[in-house]
Design a protein around this motif. Structure first.
Motif, mmCIF file in Angstrom:
data_model
loop_
_atom_site.group_PDB
_atom_site.id
_atom_site.type_symbol
_atom_site.label_atom_id
_atom_site.label_comp_id
_atom_site.label_asym_id
_atom_site.label_seq_id
_atom_site.Cartn_x
_atom_site.Cartn_y
_atom_site.Cartn_z
ATOM 1 N N GLU A 12 0.798 -1.284 -0.048
ATOM 2 C CA GLU A 12 -0.128 0.106 -0.029
ATOM 3 C C GLU A 12 0.985 1.187 -0.112
ATOM 4 O O GLU A 12 0.480 2.119 -0.500
ATOM 5 C CB GLU A 12 -0.993 -0.121 1.072
ATOM 6 C CG GLU A 12 -1.802 1.225 1.134
ATOM 7 C CD GLU A 12 -3.130 0.972 0.426
ATOM 8 O OE1 GLU A 12 -3.753 2.112 -0.086
ATOM 9 O OE2 GLU A 12 -2.950 0.023 -0.420
ATOM 10 N N ALA A 13 1.953 1.276 0.711
ATOM 11 C CA ALA A 13 2.835 2.457 0.921
ATOM 12 C C ALA A 13 3.331 2.628 -0.560
ATOM 13 O O ALA A 13 3.521 4.024 -1.036
ATOM 14 C CB ALA A 13 4.136 2.106 1.587
ATOM 15 N N GLN A 14 3.715 1.830 -1.563
ATOM 16 C CA GLN A 14 4.050 1.996 -2.829
ATOM 17 C C GLN A 14 3.227 2.798 -3.546
ATOM 18 O O GLN A 14 3.430 3.573 -4.326
ATOM 19 C CB GLN A 14 4.601 0.719 -3.796
ATOM 20 C CG GLN A 14 5.790 0.074 -2.641
ATOM 21 C CD GLN A 14 6.867 0.848 -2.789
ATOM 22 O OE1 GLN A 14 7.171 1.906 -3.337
ATOM 23 N NE2 GLN A 14 7.967 0.409 -1.871
ATOM 24 N N SER A 15 1.888 2.199 -3.518
ATOM 25 C CA SER A 15 0.800 2.972 -4.185
ATOM 26 C C SER A 15 0.550 4.329 -3.717
ATOM 27 O O SER A 15 0.310 5.343 -4.690
ATOM 28 C CB SER A 15 -0.354 2.104 -3.993
ATOM 29 O OG SER A 15 -1.760 2.798 -4.482
ATOM 30 N N ILE A 20 1.396 10.520 -4.446
ATOM 31 C CA ILE A 20 2.006 11.753 -4.002
ATOM 32 C C ILE A 20 2.831 12.309 -5.066
ATOM 33 O O ILE A 20 2.733 13.389 -5.254
ATOM 34 C CB ILE A 20 2.693 11.473 -2.621
ATOM 35 C CG1 ILE A 20 1.586 11.192 -1.337
ATOM 36 C CG2 ILE A 20 3.413 12.764 -2.213
ATOM 37 C CD1 ILE A 20 2.385 10.670 -0.151
ATOM 38 N N ILE A 21 3.528 11.405 -5.810
ATOM 39 C CA ILE A 21 4.351 11.775 -6.622
ATOM 40 C C ILE A 21 3.512 12.459 -7.967
ATOM 41 O O ILE A 21 4.220 13.572 -8.662
ATOM 42 C CB ILE A 21 5.173 10.501 -7.400
ATOM 43 C CG1 ILE A 21 6.211 10.320 -6.354
ATOM 44 C CG2 ILE A 21 5.851 11.091 -8.620
ATOM 45 C CD1 ILE A 21 6.887 8.926 -6.595
ATOM 46 N N PHE A 259 -0.469 0.540 8.895
ATOM 47 C CA PHE A 259 0.933 1.459 8.713
ATOM 48 C C PHE A 259 1.435 1.113 7.342
ATOM 49 O O PHE A 259 1.534 -0.089 6.999
ATOM 50 C CB PHE A 259 1.924 1.169 9.591
ATOM 51 C CG PHE A 259 1.373 1.176 11.298
ATOM 52 C CD1 PHE A 259 0.770 2.530 11.616
ATOM 53 C CD2 PHE A 259 1.612 0.254 12.102
ATOM 54 C CE1 PHE A 259 0.071 2.257 12.888
ATOM 55 C CE2 PHE A 259 0.841 0.287 13.354
ATOM 56 C CZ PHE A 259 0.264 1.261 13.861
ATOM 57 N N ASP A 260 1.873 2.402 6.773
ATOM 58 C CA ASP A 260 2.330 1.990 5.399
ATOM 59 C C ASP A 260 3.734 1.724 5.273
ATOM 60 O O ASP A 260 4.417 0.940 4.573
ATOM 61 C CB ASP A 260 2.132 3.334 4.520
ATOM 62 C CG ASP A 260 0.610 3.480 4.378
ATOM 63 O OD1 ASP A 260 -0.139 2.474 4.107
ATOM 64 O OD2 ASP A 260 0.049 4.452 4.768
ATOM 65 N N ILE A 261 4.423 2.503 6.218
ATOM 66 C CA ILE A 261 6.049 2.344 6.458
ATOM 67 C C ILE A 261 6.257 2.284 7.982
ATOM 68 O O ILE A 261 5.861 3.026 8.639
ATOM 69 C CB ILE A 261 6.701 3.551 5.929
ATOM 70 C CG1 ILE A 261 6.602 3.622 4.250
ATOM 71 C CG2 ILE A 261 8.381 3.500 5.874
ATOM 72 C CD1 ILE A 261 7.052 4.695 3.685
ATOM 73 N N ARG A 274 15.366 10.136 2.373
ATOM 74 C CA ARG A 274 15.277 9.333 1.205
ATOM 75 C C ARG A 274 14.006 9.466 0.529
ATOM 76 O O ARG A 274 14.011 9.547 -0.644
ATOM 77 C CB ARG A 274 15.877 8.048 1.552
ATOM 78 C CG ARG A 274 16.170 7.171 0.327
ATOM 79 C CD ARG A 274 16.383 5.728 0.684
ATOM 80 N NE ARG A 274 14.885 5.252 1.024
ATOM 81 C CZ ARG A 274 14.122 4.916 0.009
ATOM 82 N NH1 ARG A 274 14.604 5.104 -1.430
ATOM 83 N NH2 ARG A 274 13.086 4.236 0.259
ATOM 84 N N LEU A 275 12.990 9.352 0.997
ATOM 85 C CA LEU A 275 11.766 9.317 0.473
ATOM 86 C C LEU A 275 11.452 10.757 0.007
ATOM 87 O O LEU A 275 10.886 10.882 -1.147
ATOM 88 C CB LEU A 275 10.657 9.149 1.737
ATOM 89 C CG LEU A 275 9.212 9.087 1.240
ATOM 90 C CD1 LEU A 275 8.935 8.094 0.107
ATOM 91 C CD2 LEU A 275 8.150 8.865 2.540
#
Length: 279
Positions: A12-15, A20-21, A259-261, A274-275
């Motif tokens: 889910e975090a990657q999505s 956001i990008i 949680f996503d990360i 880094r993010l």
């Protein structure tokens, strides 16, 4: 065996990162807790420094610890209904804030605490905030500070560069001309009611106009109780980053549902940096 270095990204975090990008950076805001999120976990909170090191008085320290010993176990006792726990946390805060006033808390006491060597910001925070500031991305610190907004404000003034887009929402108090506390302000923010803190145009006009149209959020916090602290925002994406300070491999699948990360133990801010650089 516990892996003390692992940082977990869920699918889910990657999505969410990709979403956001797609909007970067105009639609983003950061909401963060303060104690043990922007500061290291393996140290005392600002209020604990006040009473553990007798910055105010021995009598205050004794009474503050008695209140903590009674109420703290109830804060995370999920066998107690949430509304009842909220009421207990509010009761604790009222008693403690009255104790601060009766004990003669002044600006100098707060300054002494924040100038101590005991509380430290996570390494890389200043660099992270500079990066966000250069991109005009606002950062809102939403804290249930026991030593009121001034303690966070003074601390950041001493230890960080000035950031135009950094805002603090926390508990407040009224002071006299000599900076002695004479009254605490309502409403009281506790660890269990942050999701009820609404940034309205009337209450927080400057912050409201800065973030009202930003529907993507990166949320930084360290407690399960803060999981929903951005619920009041009309959001498109909330990327939830948790500083997990009590790691157990057995519960990791449970944590990944919420949680996503997940950043394990007292890492510095390199993963958040880094993010942001990735974005």
């Amino acid at each position: 065996m516990i892996d003390t270095t692992k940082i977990i990204y869920t699918s889910e975090a990657q999505s969410k990162i990709q979403k956001i990008i797609d909007w970067w950076p105009k639609n983003l805001q950061i909401i963060a807790d303060f104690d043990k999120t922007l500061t290291y976990w393996n140290q005392e909170s600002i209020i604990a420094v006040l009473y553990n090191y007798n910055y105010l008085s021995a009598d205050y320290s004794k009474k503050a610890k008695e209140l903590e010993n009674f109420y703290k176990p109830k804060e995370e006792d999920h066998s107690i209904p949430l509304e009842q726990r909220k009421a207990l946390m509010n009761e604790w805060r009222v008693k403690h804030e009255q104790l601060l006033i009766e004990s003669g808390l002044s600006k100098n006491h707060i300054k002494n605490v924040v100038n101590s060597w005991i509380v430290n910001l996570r390494k890389g925070l200043n660099e992270l905030l500079n990066q966000l500031n250069s991109l005009w991305i606002p950062v809102i610190i939403l804290s249930a500070s026991w030593l009121w907004t001034d303690s966070i404000t003074f601390y950041l003034q001493e230890h960080l560069d000035k950031h135009q887009k950094l805002y603090i929402i926390s508990n407040g108090y009224t002071r006299d001309e000599n900076w002695y506390a004479i009254k605490w302000n309502e409403p009281i923010i506790t660890s269990l009611n942050k999701n009820e803190t609404v940034i309205s145009e009337k209450k927080f006009p400057e912050i409201f106009h800065e973030i009202n149209w930003r529907s993507n959020i990166i949320l930084l916090w360290d407690k399960m109780e803060d999981l929903n602290m951005a619920d009041w925002v009309d959001s498109n994406v909330i990327l939830k980053i948790w500083f997990l300070n009590s790691w157990t491999n057995e519960k990791i699948e449970f944590y990944k549902k919420y949680f996503d990360i997940i950043i394990n133990w007292d890492q510095w801010m390199q993963e958040i940096l880094r993010l942001i650089n990735l974005l």
